[in-house]
Design a protein around this motif. Structure first.
Motif, PDB file in Angstrom:
ATOM      1  N   VAL A 120       0.848  -1.189   0.000  1.00 13.66           N
ATOM      2  CA  VAL A 120       0.000   0.000   0.000  1.00 13.66           C
ATOM      3  C   VAL A 120       0.887   1.244   0.000  1.00 13.66           C
ATOM      4  O   VAL A 120       1.922   1.278   0.671  1.00 13.66           O
ATOM      5  CB  VAL A 120      -0.903   0.019   1.262  1.00 13.66           C
ATOM      6  N   THR A 121       0.463   2.282  -0.722  1.00 16.18           N
ATOM      7  CA  THR A 121       1.123   3.578  -0.653  1.00 16.18           C
ATOM      8  C   THR A 121       0.153   4.565  -0.013  1.00 16.18           C
ATOM      9  O   THR A 121      -0.978   4.703  -0.475  1.00 16.18           O
ATOM     10  CB  THR A 121       1.514   4.089  -2.050  1.00 16.18           C
ATOM     11  N   HIS A 122       0.587   5.190   1.062  1.00 20.31           N
ATOM     12  CA  HIS A 122      -0.133   6.318   1.646  1.00 20.31           C
ATOM     13  C   HIS A 122       0.522   7.566   1.072  1.00 20.31           C
ATOM     14  O   HIS A 122       1.703   7.808   1.321  1.00 20.31           O
ATOM     15  CB  HIS A 122       0.013   6.350   3.173  1.00 20.31           C
ATOM     16  N   TYR A 123      -0.226   8.343   0.311  1.00 20.53           N
ATOM     17  CA  TYR A 123       0.335   9.533  -0.314  1.00 20.53           C
ATOM     18  C   TYR A 123       0.399  10.675   0.692  1.00 20.53           C
ATOM     19  O   TYR A 123      -0.494  10.835   1.536  1.00 20.53           O
ATOM     20  CB  TYR A 123      -0.473   9.914  -1.550  1.00 20.53           C
ATOM     21  N   GLY A 124       1.456  11.460   0.619  1.00 22.23           N
ATOM     22  CA  GLY A 124       1.670  12.565   1.532  1.00 22.23           C
ATOM     23  C   GLY A 124       0.513  13.552   1.547  1.00 22.23           C
ATOM     24  O   GLY A 124      -0.075  13.849   0.503  1.00 22.23           O
ATOM     25  N   ASN A 125       0.163  14.007   2.749  1.00 21.57           N
ATOM     26  CA  ASN A 125      -0.868  15.014   2.988  1.00 21.57           C
ATOM     27  C   ASN A 125      -2.280  14.575   2.613  1.00 21.57           C
ATOM     28  O   ASN A 125      -3.173  15.404   2.520  1.00 21.57           O
ATOM     29  CB  ASN A 125      -0.514  16.330   2.293  1.00 21.57           C
ATOM     30  N   GLU A 126      -2.487  13.295   2.401  1.00 29.58           N
ATOM     31  CA  GLU A 126      -3.827  12.772   2.113  1.00 29.58           C
ATOM     32  C   GLU A 126      -4.360  12.083   3.377  1.00 29.58           C
ATOM     33  O   GLU A 126      -3.650  11.323   4.039  1.00 29.58           O
ATOM     34  CB  GLU A 126      -3.810  11.802   0.937  1.00 29.58           C
ATOM     35  N   VAL A 127      -5.619  12.341   3.694  1.00 30.93           N
ATOM     36  CA  VAL A 127      -6.216  11.883   4.952  1.00 30.93           C
ATOM     37  C   VAL A 127      -6.640  10.412   4.859  1.00 30.93           C
ATOM     38  O   VAL A 127      -7.273   9.997   3.883  1.00 30.93           O
ATOM     39  CB  VAL A 127      -7.415  12.775   5.331  1.00 30.93           C
ATOM     40  N   HIS A 128      -6.278   9.675   5.890  1.00 31.42           N
ATOM     41  CA  HIS A 128      -6.629   8.257   5.987  1.00 31.42           C
ATOM     42  C   HIS A 128      -6.739   7.866   7.460  1.00 31.42           C
ATOM     43  O   HIS A 128      -6.347   8.615   8.346  1.00 31.42           O
ATOM     44  CB  HIS A 128      -5.573   7.395   5.283  1.00 31.42           C
ATOM     45  N   TYR A 129      -7.245   6.669   7.702  1.00 32.10           N
ATOM     46  CA  TYR A 129      -7.250   6.060   9.034  1.00 32.10           C
ATOM     47  C   TYR A 129      -7.151   4.561   8.839  1.00 32.10           C
ATOM     48  O   TYR A 129      -7.443   4.043   7.755  1.00 32.10           O
ATOM     49  CB  TYR A 129      -8.482   6.475   9.857  1.00 32.10           C
ATOM     50  N   ASP A 130      -6.703   3.865   9.855  1.00 33.13           N
ATOM     51  CA  ASP A 130      -6.413   2.445   9.682  1.00 33.13           C
ATOM     52  C   ASP A 130      -6.308   1.742  11.020  1.00 33.13           C
ATOM     53  O   ASP A 130      -6.347   2.370  12.064  1.00 33.13           O
ATOM     54  CB  ASP A 130      -5.126   2.261   8.877  1.00 33.13           C
ATOM     55  N   GLY A 131      -6.156   0.414  10.965  1.00 31.14           N
ATOM     56  CA  GLY A 131      -5.989  -0.352  12.189  1.00 31.14           C
ATOM     57  C   GLY A 131      -6.249  -1.827  11.980  1.00 31.14           C
ATOM     58  O   GLY A 131      -6.111  -2.357  10.879  1.00 31.14           O
ATOM     59  N   ALA A 132      -6.637  -2.478  13.075  1.00 33.83           N
ATOM     60  CA  ALA A 132      -6.864  -3.924  13.069  1.00 33.83           C
ATOM     61  C   ALA A 132      -8.243  -4.217  13.654  1.00 33.83           C
ATOM     62  O   ALA A 132      -8.703  -3.507  14.537  1.00 33.83           O
ATOM     63  CB  ALA A 132      -5.780  -4.635  13.877  1.00 33.83           C
ATOM     64  N   LYS A 133      -8.865  -5.255  13.175  1.00 35.13           N
ATOM     65  CA  LYS A 133     -10.174  -5.648  13.714  1.00 35.13           C
ATOM     66  C   LYS A 133      -9.995  -6.798  14.708  1.00 35.13           C
ATOM     67  O   LYS A 133      -9.756  -6.562  15.880  1.00 35.13           O
ATOM     68  CB  LYS A 133     -11.137  -6.008  12.593  1.00 35.13           C
ATOM     69  N   ASP A 134     -10.089  -8.033  14.239  1.00 29.52           N
ATOM     70  CA  ASP A 134     -10.132  -9.175  15.150  1.00 29.52           C
ATOM     71  C   ASP A 134      -8.792  -9.842  15.415  1.00 29.52           C
ATOM     72  O   ASP A 134      -8.739 -10.821  16.156  1.00 29.52           O
ATOM     73  CB  ASP A 134     -11.109 -10.220  14.604  1.00 29.52           C
ATOM     74  N   GLU A 135      -7.731  -9.356  14.804  1.00 28.41           N
ATOM     75  CA  GLU A 135      -6.422  -9.981  14.982  1.00 28.41           C
ATOM     76  C   GLU A 135      -5.336  -8.909  14.933  1.00 28.41           C
ATOM     77  O   GLU A 135      -5.523  -7.852  14.338  1.00 28.41           O
ATOM     78  CB  GLU A 135      -6.172 -11.014  13.880  1.00 28.41           C
ATOM     79  N   ASP A 136      -4.207  -9.196  15.575  1.00 26.15           N
ATOM     80  CA  ASP A 136      -3.061  -8.298  15.464  1.00 26.15           C
ATOM     81  C   ASP A 136      -2.593  -8.299  14.008  1.00 26.15           C
ATOM     82  O   ASP A 136      -2.707  -9.315  13.310  1.00 26.15           O
ATOM     83  CB  ASP A 136      -1.908  -8.771  16.352  1.00 26.15           C
ATOM     84  N   THR A 137      -2.064  -7.174  13.582  1.00 27.76           N
ATOM     85  CA  THR A 137      -1.595  -7.013  12.206  1.00 27.76           C
ATOM     86  C   THR A 137      -0.223  -6.357  12.238  1.00 27.76           C
ATOM     87  O   THR A 137      -0.021  -5.379  12.955  1.00 27.76           O
ATOM     88  CB  THR A 137      -2.572  -6.118  11.412  1.00 27.76           C
ATOM     89  N   ILE A 138       0.722  -6.918  11.488  1.00 26.74           N
ATOM     90  CA  ILE A 138       2.072  -6.350  11.449  1.00 26.74           C
ATOM     91  C   ILE A 138       2.345  -5.793  10.056  1.00 26.74           C
ATOM     92  O   ILE A 138       2.151  -6.468   9.045  1.00 26.74           O
ATOM     93  CB  ILE A 138       3.142  -7.386  11.840  1.00 26.74           C
ATOM     94  N   LEU A 139       2.801  -4.525  10.045  1.00 24.77           N
ATOM     95  CA  LEU A 139       3.132  -3.816   8.820  1.00 24.77           C
ATOM     96  C   LEU A 139       4.606  -3.451   8.816  1.00 24.77           C
ATOM     97  O   LEU A 139       5.179  -3.190   9.876  1.00 24.77           O
ATOM     98  CB  LEU A 139       2.347  -2.494   8.739  1.00 24.77           C
ATOM     99  N   GLN A 140       5.202  -3.395   7.641  1.00 20.76           N
ATOM    100  CA  GLN A 140       6.512  -2.769   7.479  1.00 20.76           C
ATOM    101  C   GLN A 140       6.274  -1.456   6.746  1.00 20.76           C
ATOM    102  O   GLN A 140       5.652  -1.442   5.683  1.00 20.76           O
ATOM    103  CB  GLN A 140       7.467  -3.636   6.668  1.00 20.76           C
ATOM    104  N   ILE A 141       6.730  -0.360   7.341  1.00 18.94           N
ATOM    105  CA  ILE A 141       6.521   0.963   6.771  1.00 18.94           C
ATOM    106  C   ILE A 141       7.876   1.566   6.420  1.00 18.94           C
ATOM    107  O   ILE A 141       8.777   1.614   7.251  1.00 18.94           O
ATOM    108  CB  ILE A 141       5.777   1.888   7.754  1.00 18.94           C
ATOM    109  N   VAL A 142       7.993   2.039   5.177  1.00 20.54           N
ATOM    110  CA  VAL A 142       9.203   2.683   4.694  1.00 20.54           C
ATOM    111  C   VAL A 142       8.830   4.099   4.269  1.00 20.54           C
ATOM    112  O   VAL A 142       7.828   4.295   3.572  1.00 20.54           O
ATOM    113  CB  VAL A 142       9.808   1.916   3.492  1.00 20.54           C
ATOM    114  N   GLY A 143       9.609   5.070   4.706  1.00 26.89           N
ATOM    115  CA  GLY A 143       9.311   6.436   4.329  1.00 26.89           C
ATOM    116  C   GLY A 143      10.485   7.357   4.573  1.00 26.89           C
ATOM    117  O   GLY A 143      11.559   6.925   4.982  1.00 26.89           O
TER     118      GLY A 143
END
Length: 155
Positions: A120-143
């Motif tokens: 996934v790409t989150h573009y700079g200055n664009e509004v979003h929200y995120d998280g986990a529902k029923d299970e833990d979730t692991i992300l690798q974020i590069v920026g």
């Protein structure tokens, strides 16, 4: 006269596994630290965040200018509120299902699933929200830092 004792097949498998572990350990001991650095899972330091997530910095310092790589673990049943980051962020879902939404109106019922293995790409200055529902979730974020977060204006 002498007899050759042949180990049984399960014993031979155990012997082969044991020898390969010894050879593997010896080879790992010979790695040049100027050429490679390895952090095993138990050596990665996770830090809890108030948002219900944990972060582990792998490379760089997200609070300063420059490249960073972090792991982010969203704990089950935790989400962020709408926000934006100043720079693009590149995210790989390593495990679990990540749930994402866009826009300033926070509606957890509208979150869309992003399964493990996704990019996934989150573009700079664009509004979003995120998280986990029923299970833990692991992300690798590069920026590129600084990796600040600005809450979205309320409508």
């Amino acid at each position: 006269m002498f007899h050759i004792i042949r180990p049984s097949i399960p014993d031979r498998r155990l012997l082969a596994i044991g020898l390969s572990l010894c050879v593997g350990a010896a080879a790992a001991a010979d790695l040049d630290p100027k050429a490679i650095s390895i952090k095993l899972p138990d050596q990665i330091k996770w830090v809890a965040n108030p948002s219900g997530s944990e972060t582990a910095v792998l490379v760089g310092d997200p609070s300063k200018p420059g490249l960073y790589v972090v792991l982010n673990k969203w704990k089950a049943h935790h989400n962020s509120k709408p926000h934006a980051h100043p720079h693009d962020r590149f995210i790989t879902v390593l495990s679990g299902t990540w749930w994402v939404g866009t826009g300033s109106d926070y509606n957890p019922d509208d979150l869309k699933p992003v399964p493990a293995g996704s990019f996934v790409t989150h573009y700079g200055n664009e509004v979003h929200y995120d998280g986990a529902k029923d299970e833990d979730t692991i992300l690798q974020i590069v920026g590129m830092g600084p990796a600040t977060s600005t809450p979205a204006p309320k409508k």
